[in-house]
Enzyme design. Structure first.
Site: not given
Ligand code: 13P
Length: 250
Positions: A167, A213
């Site tokens: 991530e 995202s």
């Molecule tokens: P978003 O999908 O809101 O960007 O968040 C990703 C996330 O942190 C999942 O753990």
């Protein structure tokens, strides 16, 4: 062969009633979708675990964190044993929000990983670089350090219970997704690290998720990459239809 997974991370969203409703919607949509090419997980706040568990059957349950101590005088903490006792199968550990806002270090995460595994939980272990780290070209080093420091003390049998989630911090909640090529590059790097440490078979068997995202419009392109085995989904996991749009992207 490794499993594809789409996991929701609800973060600090929904009341219990709202969470139960959302879980109900996800479970029934998954049921209606018939045979899927991935396992579906919902990662929910501690307060929701027991109630959400009643609503799901095909969909698997995850906590978003657990304590770094076994039990005792740690007011407000929730242990891995407590999480496991709700029927949860997974716990998300090392999310950048926890590393950043709650000072969870590599060492603390190592303790959490050990306690989670000792209590029969599977771990969705998050790693990823900040924008500055990427700009400075140290993103590979950061990810290596996070994975080595909190996971590489594990034996191969224990490591088989780990799912990795890449991530990039700059892509979380910003609407800015890593390109499929950027994500693939890191996923391949991570799989290479695992192969070096544990051998090619275990590396090939490890599920590596992308998070940041991820949404119905970009999931298919990401999931088409050879080393991207699914997603860890924040914002888009809070609406059953959006979440299902990602689940069915495989
Ligand atoms: P978003 O999908 O809101 O960007 O968040 C990703 C996330 O942190 C999942 O753990």
């Amino acid at each position: 062969m490794r499993k594809n997974i789409v996991a929701g991370n609800w973060k600090m969203n929904t009341t219990v009633a709202e969470g139960v409703q959302l879980a109900r919607e996800v479970e029934s949509a998954v049921k209606a979708a018939g045979e899927l090419k991935c396992e579906v997980i919902v990662g929910v706040p501690f307060t929701h675990l027991t109630s959400v568990k009643q609503e799901i059957n095909i969909v698997k349950l995850s906590a978003e964190n657990c304590a770094d101590h076994k039990s005792g005088a740690y007011t407000g903490e929730v242990s891995a044993a407590m999480v496991a006792s709700t029927g949860a199968e997974y716990v998300i550990l090392g999310h950048s929000e926890r590393r950043g806002y709650y000072n969870e270090t590599i060492e603390v995460l190592k303790e959490k990983v050990d306690l989670a595994l000792a209590n029969g939980l599977k771990v969705i272990f998050c790693c990823g670089e900040s924008l500055d780290e990427r700009k400075n070209g140290v993103h590979f080093d950061v990810i290596k350090k996070e994975i080595e420091g909190s996971l590489f003390h594990l034996g191969a049998e224990a490591f088989a219970k780990i799912v990795i989630a890449y991530e990039p911090i700059w892509a979380i909640g910003t609407g800015e997704t890593a390109t499929a090529e950027q994500a693939q590059e890191i996923h391949a790097f991570i799989r290479g690290l695992l192969a070096e440490k544990y051998g090619n078979q275990l590396a090939q068997d490890t599920t590596i998720l992308y998070g940041g995202s991820c949404k119905p419009s970009n999931a298919a392109e990401l999931f088409a990459k050879p080393d991207i085995d699914g997603g860890l989904i924040g914002g888009a996991s809070l609406k059953a239809a959006d979440f299902m749009g990602i689940v069915t992207a495989f």
